[in-house]
Write a protein that holds these residues in place. Structure first.
Motif, PDB file in Angstrom:
ATOM      1  N   LEU A  54      -8.390   5.171  -0.722  1.00 39.13           N
ATOM      2  CA  LEU A  54      -7.384   5.261  -1.784  1.00 39.13           C
ATOM      3  C   LEU A  54      -7.145   6.695  -2.237  1.00 39.13           C
ATOM      4  N   TRP A  55      -8.089   7.591  -1.924  1.00 35.65           N
ATOM      5  CA  TRP A  55      -8.007   8.964  -2.431  1.00 35.65           C
ATOM      6  C   TRP A  55      -8.084   9.978  -1.297  1.00 35.65           C
ATOM      7  N   ASN A  56      -7.379  11.082  -1.479  1.00 36.89           N
ATOM      8  CA  ASN A  56      -7.516  12.227  -0.596  1.00 36.89           C
ATOM      9  C   ASN A  56      -8.818  12.960  -0.906  1.00 36.89           C
ATOM     10  N   GLU A  57      -9.121  13.973  -0.090  1.00 40.42           N
ATOM     11  CA  GLU A  57     -10.356  14.728  -0.288  1.00 40.42           C
ATOM     12  C   GLU A  57     -10.420  15.384  -1.664  1.00 40.42           C
ATOM     13  N   ASP A  58      -9.255  15.774  -2.207  1.00 38.00           N
ATOM     14  CA  ASP A  58      -9.257  16.430  -3.521  1.00 38.00           C
ATOM     15  C   ASP A  58      -9.227  15.436  -4.672  1.00 38.00           C
ATOM     16  N   GLY A  59      -9.243  14.141  -4.363  1.00 33.42           N
ATOM     17  CA  GLY A  59      -9.244  13.125  -5.415  1.00 33.42           C
ATOM     18  C   GLY A  59      -7.876  12.630  -5.806  1.00 33.42           C
ATOM     19  N   SER A  60      -6.808  13.217  -5.260  1.00 34.87           N
ATOM     20  CA  SER A  60      -5.467  12.723  -5.544  1.00 34.87           C
ATOM     21  C   SER A  60      -5.241  11.401  -4.815  1.00 34.87           C
ATOM     22  N   VAL A  61      -4.278  10.624  -5.296  1.00 37.34           N
ATOM     23  CA  VAL A  61      -4.031   9.303  -4.744  1.00 37.34           C
ATOM     24  C   VAL A  61      -3.418   9.421  -3.349  1.00 37.34           C
ATOM     25  N   ALA A  62      -3.938   8.637  -2.404  1.00 38.53           N
ATOM     26  CA  ALA A  62      -3.505   8.709  -1.003  1.00 38.53           C
ATOM     27  C   ALA A  62      -2.745   7.454  -0.582  1.00 38.53           C
ATOM     28  N   VAL A  63      -2.130   6.776  -1.540  1.00 31.02           N
ATOM     29  CA  VAL A  63      -1.440   5.509  -1.268  1.00 31.02           C
ATOM     30  C   VAL A  63       0.039   5.779  -1.015  1.00 31.02           C
ATOM     31  N   GLU A  64       0.485   5.511   0.201  1.00 29.85           N
ATOM     32  CA  GLU A  64       1.901   5.684   0.522  1.00 29.85           C
ATOM     33  C   GLU A  64       2.732   4.716  -0.318  1.00 29.85           C
ATOM     34  N   GLY A  65       3.790   5.245  -0.917  1.00 31.06           N
ATOM     35  CA  GLY A  65       4.661   4.409  -1.737  1.00 31.06           C
ATOM     36  C   GLY A  65       4.425   4.549  -3.221  1.00 31.06           C
ATOM     37  N   MET A  66       3.311   5.172  -3.631  1.00 34.60           N
ATOM     38  CA  MET A  66       3.110   5.485  -5.048  1.00 34.60           C
ATOM     39  C   MET A  66       3.697   6.873  -5.295  1.00 34.60           C
ATOM     40  N   THR A  67       4.614   6.964  -6.248  1.00 33.26           N
ATOM     41  CA  THR A  67       5.417   8.169  -6.410  1.00 33.26           C
ATOM     42  C   THR A  67       4.867   9.091  -7.485  1.00 33.26           C
ATOM     43  N   GLU A  68       5.443  10.301  -7.541  1.00 33.58           N
ATOM     44  CA  GLU A  68       5.149  11.278  -8.582  1.00 33.58           C
ATOM     45  C   GLU A  68       6.442  11.650  -9.284  1.00 33.58           C
TER      46      GLU A  68
END
Length: 473
Positions: A260-274
């Motif tokens: 669910l998370w990238n190495e830096d802790g950001s969300v890695a879920v495709e389709g969740m926007t910013e």
């Protein structure tokens, strides 16, 4: 609709404003005493807790509303929970009709609270209000019984100063299940639409920039919370006999959740926007201080710190059912259940985020693990239209009530029911305010209210009510 000119930051307040501020200040001891009595009532909407306490809490709030002497009627009501045979928790609805062409303002807060958690983590008992170092400690002292008392105290001050000249319409809605998902909220709005109809709505359930600087919340993240069951076996098996050949549910769950998370802790879920929006300066040192980050632990994510909290999604595992440490045995677990809570960037719906999370987890379920999704609790984010006359009045009232320039805030938390308010009352201006400061620790042990912030919040709302009383529709 027109509003009168407001005093500028360089001009002294009017005699009436000065009287409002003085009266609001003199009413603070009584307001804090009433707040303490509310804090002593452990009203939690979860079925595991004594539901009669919520009834006590609602009746106490109704008595406070009646005691102001300004409302035409005060009722304790419930609404149905859609799709069930259940009724929601008791809410308080008070109403005063507008006179002489004045607008109506709806004041919202909630009287239910979060469970206290582990009592051993509290320095003083959670339901015994305790003052120390300029703060009032207790569950609900900030979230959100202080919101209730900011409404009550400001109404008391305005009604005393304006007396027979108070023509403003005032509705007050104090919910009883906000911490449990506001399950009957939409139905309550529908059932009581005419009584709740207003030109502006104050939602006193947010925070401020710091203890001395007011904040007007102009963006909120949405939410997508759900329960996920992971199964790999139809029964538990000996970990020594089958470990190494058979994946158990914990192994599958850990591997899957890590995606669910990238190495830096950001969300890695495709389709969740910013959301792309500027944020004020906010340092890592401030984050460490306010969040309690341990010295050796680094922040997660990328971009400005406030963009990570206000404008980007987050995913948190907030609960897990598995064998406890005390009951641990050499066993391959057949199933594990987790609760996942995602915060959704403003501009994306909770449903869209939930669907993206489901798709991601299904695509990353290792070894064919069986997934079951249940109990979704979804809410949309919110962006305030800051061009309205009520927003301008609120900023001016904050400036004069705090003697500080207010800051437009984004909030990382969610208030999903605001989407219901917008849908039911599309013409109303939504004003999200609050009495919390960054050290309030809402939902955590040792929740507290900064007393000076509360004083300023009451002064602000009293000024806002008085100035709205000058508006002619």
């Amino acid at each position: 609709m027109t509003s009168p000119a407001q005093p500028s930051a360089s001009n002294p307040p009017s005699d009436r404003d000065a009287a409002i501020l003085e009266t609001a200040a003199s009413g603070i001891p009584a307001a804090l005493s009433d707040l303490g009595r509310l804090v002593r009532i452990p009203g939690m909407a979860w079925p595991a807790f004594d539901q009669t306490q919520l009834e006590r809490s609602a009746e106490a709030v109704a008595a406070l509303a009646t005691g102001t002497g300004v409302f035409d009627e005060v009722r304790v009501l419930r609404a149905a929970i859609p799709g069930t045979d259940e009724q929601g928790q008791p809410a308080v609805l008070a109403k005063r009709a507008a006179r002489n062409g004045r607008p109506t303002i709806l004041l919202y807060a909630h009287h239910d609270v979060q469970p206290p958690g582990d009592d051993a983590l509290w320095e003083t008992p959670p339901f015994e209000p305790t003052v120390r170092d300029g703060r009032l400690y207790g569950r609900g002292a900030a979230d959100d019984k202080a919101g209730i008392m900011s409404h009550i105290a400001s109404i008391r001050a305005v009604s005393e100063v304006l007396a027979g000249d108070l023509d403003l319409g005032i509705a007050m809605f104090i919910e009883g299940e906000e911490e449990y998902g506001s399950r009957s909220f939409a139905q309550f709005l529908s059932d009581n639409k005419e009584a709740l109809r207003a030109d502006a709505i104050v939602v006193a359930d947010s925070g401020n920039w710091d203890s001395v600087t007011p904040g007007l919340t102009v963006s909120l993240r949405g939410n997508a919370r759900f329960t996920l069951r992971v199964r790999t076996l139809d029964h538990a098996s000996h970990s020594g006999m089958f470990g190494g050949a058979v994946p158990d549910a914990m192994m599958a769950t850990v591997r899957m959740l890590a995606t669910l998370w990238n190495e830096d802790g950001s969300v890695a879920v495709e389709g969740m926007t910013e959301r792309d929006a500027p944020t004020p300066d906010y340092t890592e040192e401030t984050l460490r201080d306010e969040a309690g980050l341990l010295p050796g632990t680094s922040p997660i994510g990328n971009g400005t710190i406030l963009s990570r909290i206000w404008n980007k999604p987050s995913v948190t595992v907030i609960g897990i059912d598995a064998t406890s440490v005390a009951a641990a045995s050499n066993t391959l677990l057949p199933e594990v259940t987790v609760v996942i809570s995602a915060r959704v960037a403003p501009g994306q719906t909770g449903q869209e985020a939930y669907e993206a999370l489901q798709a991601h987890l299904r695509a990353n379920a290792p070894w064919g693990a069986e997934l079951t999704f249940t109990d979704p609790d979804l809410g949309d984010g919110f962006l305030v239209d800051t061009s309205g006359w009520a927003v301008a009045l609120t900023r001016d009232a904050m400036r004069d009530g705090y003697d500080a320039t207010p800051v437009d805030l984004g909030v990382g938390g969610s208030i999903p029911f605001i989407a219901d308010l917008v849908r039911e009352f599309p013409e109303a201006q939504i004003l999200v305010t609050g009495v919390e400061d960054p050290y309030s620790r809402a939902h955590s042990p040792n929740e507290s209210l900064h007393l000076d912030t509360f004083r300023h919040a009451v002064a602000t709302e009293a000024l806002l009510l008085a100035r709205m009383n000058d508006v002619v529709r």
